[in-house]
Design an enzyme around this catalytic site. Structure first.
Site, PDB file in Angstrom:
ATOM      1  N   LYS A  52     -12.300 -45.861  -7.901  1.00 31.92           N
ATOM      2  CA  LYS A  52     -11.453 -44.858  -8.555  1.00 31.92           C
ATOM      3  C   LYS A  52      -9.970 -45.171  -8.318  1.00 31.92           C
ATOM      4  O   LYS A  52      -9.147 -45.090  -9.225  1.00 31.92           O
ATOM      5  CB  LYS A  52     -11.806 -43.448  -8.049  1.00 31.92           C
ATOM      6  CG  LYS A  52     -13.147 -42.953  -8.592  1.00 31.92           C
ATOM      7  CD  LYS A  52     -13.661 -41.711  -7.881  1.00 31.92           C
ATOM      8  CE  LYS A  52     -15.077 -41.398  -8.354  1.00 31.92           C
ATOM      9  NZ  LYS A  52     -15.707 -40.285  -7.622  1.00 31.92           N
ATOM     10  N   GLN A  96     -14.549 -36.434  -2.835  1.00 32.56           N
ATOM     11  CA  GLN A  96     -15.741 -37.265  -3.041  1.00 32.56           C
ATOM     12  C   GLN A  96     -16.964 -36.618  -2.384  1.00 32.56           C
ATOM     13  O   GLN A  96     -16.921 -36.266  -1.203  1.00 32.56           O
ATOM     14  CB  GLN A  96     -15.490 -38.672  -2.457  1.00 32.56           C
ATOM     15  CG  GLN A  96     -16.616 -39.655  -2.679  1.00 32.56           C
ATOM     16  CD  GLN A  96     -16.833 -39.999  -4.158  1.00 32.56           C
ATOM     17  OE1 GLN A  96     -15.885 -40.153  -4.918  1.00 32.56           O
ATOM     18  NE2 GLN A  96     -18.082 -40.085  -4.575  1.00 32.56           N
ATOM     19  N   ASP A 119     -12.704 -32.993 -11.385  1.00 30.59           N
ATOM     20  CA  ASP A 119     -14.150 -33.214 -11.473  1.00 30.59           C
ATOM     21  C   ASP A 119     -14.834 -32.135 -12.317  1.00 30.59           C
ATOM     22  O   ASP A 119     -15.994 -32.293 -12.705  1.00 30.59           O
ATOM     23  CB  ASP A 119     -14.777 -33.192 -10.060  1.00 30.59           C
ATOM     24  CG  ASP A 119     -14.954 -34.586  -9.497  1.00 30.59           C
ATOM     25  OD1 ASP A 119     -15.072 -35.538 -10.288  1.00 30.59           O
ATOM     26  OD2 ASP A 119     -14.987 -34.719  -8.255  1.00 30.59           O
TER      27      ASP A 119
END
Ligand code: NAD
Length: 285
Positions: A52, A96, A119
């Site tokens: 990422k 994460q 997200d």
């Protein structure tokens, strides 16, 4: 058989994001900034986070990584998020997953400012997705899958869609997206589904996200189905999906490969979401 090339599409999307950002920067605006929080040293999570960060660099998004110890407390982690929520220079916040078991993941997600939740996991964004309200942030994997279907002109209207896997990050939001505007008829299966094959054989579009390598075999799909394989499983150093690709390839209309299908699109949509929240924050939208 049409190979749904997520890697190629992701590259195309990344190039357009890069072009857009370079125009904003040339106009004197600051670049978008994404903070990426990794707790602990889970090797798979480290790989995802590094990918990422690398992709952010590639398109001109500034990434601010936070590598936090695995014994960080709930309060300490919430404080880190709180300070990022209040930082005007930070557009997106990504935590994460999975988090260590002593951390309450849902509480952590709730701490993220929903307008920075790239997200799309915050209850406010999930609620917008569930009620079909525009202006929310879509979760990256389902969003990426919809982009693949659009790119290859696979119509979802009136189709029977079967999703195998009912997680909060893939299966459930995927089902909600297919239900937008009552487009598709959606069935979501999971580990307690009585007869999985009975459902999967009826699917015009089958999305599989279980983490069970090669769960879906040739006799479990109908001729001409579109198959989207979300699974990422490491077996003997090789990455395989949840679908027996070789067994299915001459029976499907279209299928995503693993690797090179859904995975790269998930990262591309993360970058897309970061660009979108940035544009809202600096008043471009
Ligand atoms: P999860 O573990 O949270 O959920 C798995 C789901 O699959 C559950 O609903 C469970 O009931 C169901 N399931 C498990 N075994 C089953 C079986 N035998 N029959 C039917 N259903 C079964 O998983 P997740 O986070 O949704 O991830 C699923 C897979 O997708 C994993 O391999 C993960 O690595 C991968 N993944 C890939 C991407 C990507 O970008 N490609 C993104 C997220 C997750």
């Amino acid at each position: 058989m049409i190979l749904l090339d997520g890697k190629k599409l992701a590259q195309k999307i990344k190039e357009s994001i890069k072009d857009e950002i370079s125009i904003f920067v040339a106009q004197g605006k600051r670049p978008p900034t994404l903070s990426v929080i990794l707790v602990g040293d889970n090797p798979a999570s480290q790989i995802y986070v590094n990918k990422k960060i690398k992709d952010c660099q590639e398109v001109g998004i500034v990434s601010k990584p936070f590598f936090l110890p695995k014994d960080i407390t709930q309060i300490e982690l919430e404080d880190v998020i709180g300070s990022l929520n209040g930082d005007d220079e930070i557009d997106g916040i990504l935590v994460q997953l999975p988090l260590p078991s002593h951390i309450d993941t849902l509480e952590i997600i709730q701490c993220i400012n929903p307008n920075k939740d790239v997200d799309g996991f915050h209850p406010e964004n999930v609620g917008k997705l569930a009620t079909g309200r525009k202006g929310g942030i879509l979760p990256c994997t389902p969003y990426g899958i919809m982009k693949i279907l659009q790119e290859y002109k696979i119509d979802t209207f009136g189709k029977d869609v079967v999703i195998v896997g009912a997680s909060n990050i893939v299966g459930k939001p995927m089902g909600l997206l297919f239900l937008w505007e009552e487009r598709s008829t959606v069935t979501i299966c999971h580990r307690n589904t009585k007869d999985l094959k009975e459902h999967t054989r009826g699917a015009d579009i089958l999305v599989v996200a279980t983490g069970v390598p090669h769960l879906i075999k040739r006799d479990m799909i109908k001729e001409g189905a579109v198959v989207i394989d979300v699974g990422i499983n490491r077996i003997d150093g090789k990455i395989v999906g949840d679908v027996d690709f070789e067994g299915l390839r001459d029976k499907v209309y279209a299928i995503t490969p693993v690797p090179g299908g859904v995975g790269p699109m998930t990262v591309a949509m993360l970058l897309q979401n970061t660009l979108e929240v940035y544009k809202r924050r600096v008043g471009i939208l």
